[in-house]
Design an enzyme around this catalytic site. Sequence first.
Site, PDB file in Angstrom:
ATOM      1  N   LYS A  63      20.442 -50.171  -3.974  1.00  0.00           N
ATOM      2  CA  LYS A  63      22.104 -49.454  -5.022  1.00  0.00           C
ATOM      3  C   LYS A  63      23.054 -49.861  -5.804  1.00  0.00           C
ATOM      4  CE  LYS A  63      23.691 -47.424  -1.149  1.00  0.00           C
ATOM      5  NZ  LYS A  63      22.483 -47.610  -0.147  1.00  0.00           N
ATOM      6  N   ARG A  71      27.746 -39.670   2.097  1.00  0.00           N
ATOM      7  CA  ARG A  71      26.998 -40.225   2.923  1.00  0.00           C
ATOM      8  C   ARG A  71      27.087 -38.871   4.591  1.00  0.00           C
ATOM      9  NH1 ARG A  71      27.072 -45.379   3.156  1.00  0.00           N
ATOM     10  NH2 ARG A  71      25.977 -46.794   4.101  1.00  0.00           N
ATOM     11  N   ARG A 100      18.009 -60.403   1.962  1.00  0.00           N
ATOM     12  CA  ARG A 100      18.900 -60.503   1.692  1.00  0.00           C
ATOM     13  C   ARG A 100      19.986 -61.065   3.562  1.00  0.00           C
ATOM     14  NH1 ARG A 100      22.509 -55.156   0.780  1.00  0.00           N
ATOM     15  NH2 ARG A 100      22.960 -55.005   3.032  1.00  0.00           N
ATOM     16  N   ARG A 148      26.805 -60.162   6.728  1.00  0.00           N
ATOM     17  CA  ARG A 148      27.261 -58.709   7.261  1.00  0.00           C
ATOM     18  C   ARG A 148      27.197 -58.721   8.438  1.00  0.00           C
ATOM     19  NH1 ARG A 148      26.170 -54.219   2.740  1.00  0.00           N
ATOM     20  NH2 ARG A 148      25.709 -52.749   4.725  1.00  0.00           N
ATOM     21  N   ARG A 156      20.732 -48.164  11.306  1.00  0.00           N
ATOM     22  CA  ARG A 156      21.094 -47.795  10.386  1.00  0.00           C
ATOM     23  C   ARG A 156      20.201 -46.965   9.513  1.00  0.00           C
ATOM     24  NH1 ARG A 156      22.920 -52.814   7.247  1.00  0.00           N
ATOM     25  NH2 ARG A 156      23.630 -51.800   5.269  1.00  0.00           N
TER      26      ARG A 156
HETATM   27  P1  AMP Z   1      27.270 -50.162   3.070  1.00  0.00           P
HETATM   28  O1  AMP Z   1      28.202 -51.327   2.840  1.00  0.00           O
HETATM   29  O2  AMP Z   1      27.157 -48.736   2.446  1.00  0.00           O
HETATM   30  O3  AMP Z   1      25.517 -49.839   3.685  1.00  0.00           O
HETATM   31  O4  AMP Z   1      28.529 -49.067   4.319  1.00  0.00           O
HETATM   32  C1  AMP Z   1      28.357 -49.968   5.673  1.00  0.00           C
HETATM   33  C2  AMP Z   1      29.024 -49.059   6.451  1.00  0.00           C
HETATM   34  O5  AMP Z   1      30.288 -48.792   6.068  1.00  0.00           O
HETATM   35  C3  AMP Z   1      28.307 -47.815   7.071  1.00  0.00           C
HETATM   36  O6  AMP Z   1      27.204 -48.350   7.926  1.00  0.00           O
HETATM   37  C4  AMP Z   1      29.086 -47.188   7.705  1.00  0.00           C
HETATM   38  O7  AMP Z   1      29.372 -47.847   9.208  1.00  0.00           O
HETATM   39  C5  AMP Z   1      30.187 -47.196   7.418  1.00  0.00           C
HETATM   40  N1  AMP Z   1      30.255 -46.968   5.717  1.00  0.00           N
HETATM   41  C6  AMP Z   1      30.107 -46.626   4.371  1.00  0.00           C
HETATM   42  N2  AMP Z   1      30.243 -45.301   3.680  1.00  0.00           N
HETATM   43  C7  AMP Z   1      30.183 -44.303   4.228  1.00  0.00           C
HETATM   44  C8  AMP Z   1      30.726 -43.370   4.283  1.00  0.00           C
HETATM   45  N3  AMP Z   1      30.563 -42.780   3.650  1.00  0.00           N
HETATM   46  N4  AMP Z   1      30.966 -42.789   5.805  1.00  0.00           N
HETATM   47  C9  AMP Z   1      30.682 -43.131   6.746  1.00  0.00           C
HETATM   48  N5  AMP Z   1      30.427 -44.302   6.963  1.00  0.00           N
HETATM   49  C10 AMP Z   1      30.489 -45.389   5.807  1.00  0.00           C
END
Ligand code: AMP
Length: 191
Positions: free
Chosen positions: A13, A88, A127, A137, A148
Amino acid sequence: MNIILLGPPGAGKGTQAKYLISAFGLKQLSTGDMLRAAIEEGSDLGKQVQLIVDSGNLVPDNIMIEMITTRITRTDCKGGFILDGFPRTVLQAETLTEVLSQKKIKIDHVIALDVKLSSLLDRIRNRALETAQEQRRQDDDEETLKHRLNVYKEQTEPILPYYEKLGLLKTIDGMLAPDEVSKEINDVLAE
Ligand code: AMP
């Protein structure tokens, strides 16, 4: 043009969002980046969400909805935006539809990157290897990643039929090379 990018962690993404920024001048709104910035700053929000983000669980819907609705109405989104990492959950998707319709903002395309979940562990491992230790991360370690992916399957995948019903969903083979994925996205946007 306003776009939602959907797909599991490691689906590409972020890479495709970068392509869309350079090709169409869209603003990327990555909720994961926003949360990591808040954690880095040590703000109240950051403190509130740190453990949740590090564990790979989802931050509560009310916090996320508040965060994105404030952000999406800022002037830098007027020329079009890409939502990356939001919605999400089905509740986030439904609320987004309501909030945007009140503000007369339209989502033009929902693009889902379809990838084999089994290949994602490899992608995320790579990554992590390619990222300097201090920038790595917390949630990219193997156990958290598996969690996840489960969270994605259980809570995020049910969004796909929601957008399918609205007639907005386009699914793209995310196993292709990044350039080919970009080309497929381009074709969808040109339709
Ligand atoms: P990402 O970078 O998009 O993979 O997001 C990293 C983490 O941020 C996720 O594993 C969640 O803990 C939190 N997070 C990001 N976006 C959301 C969302 N829309 N709803 C809930 N948690 C989120």
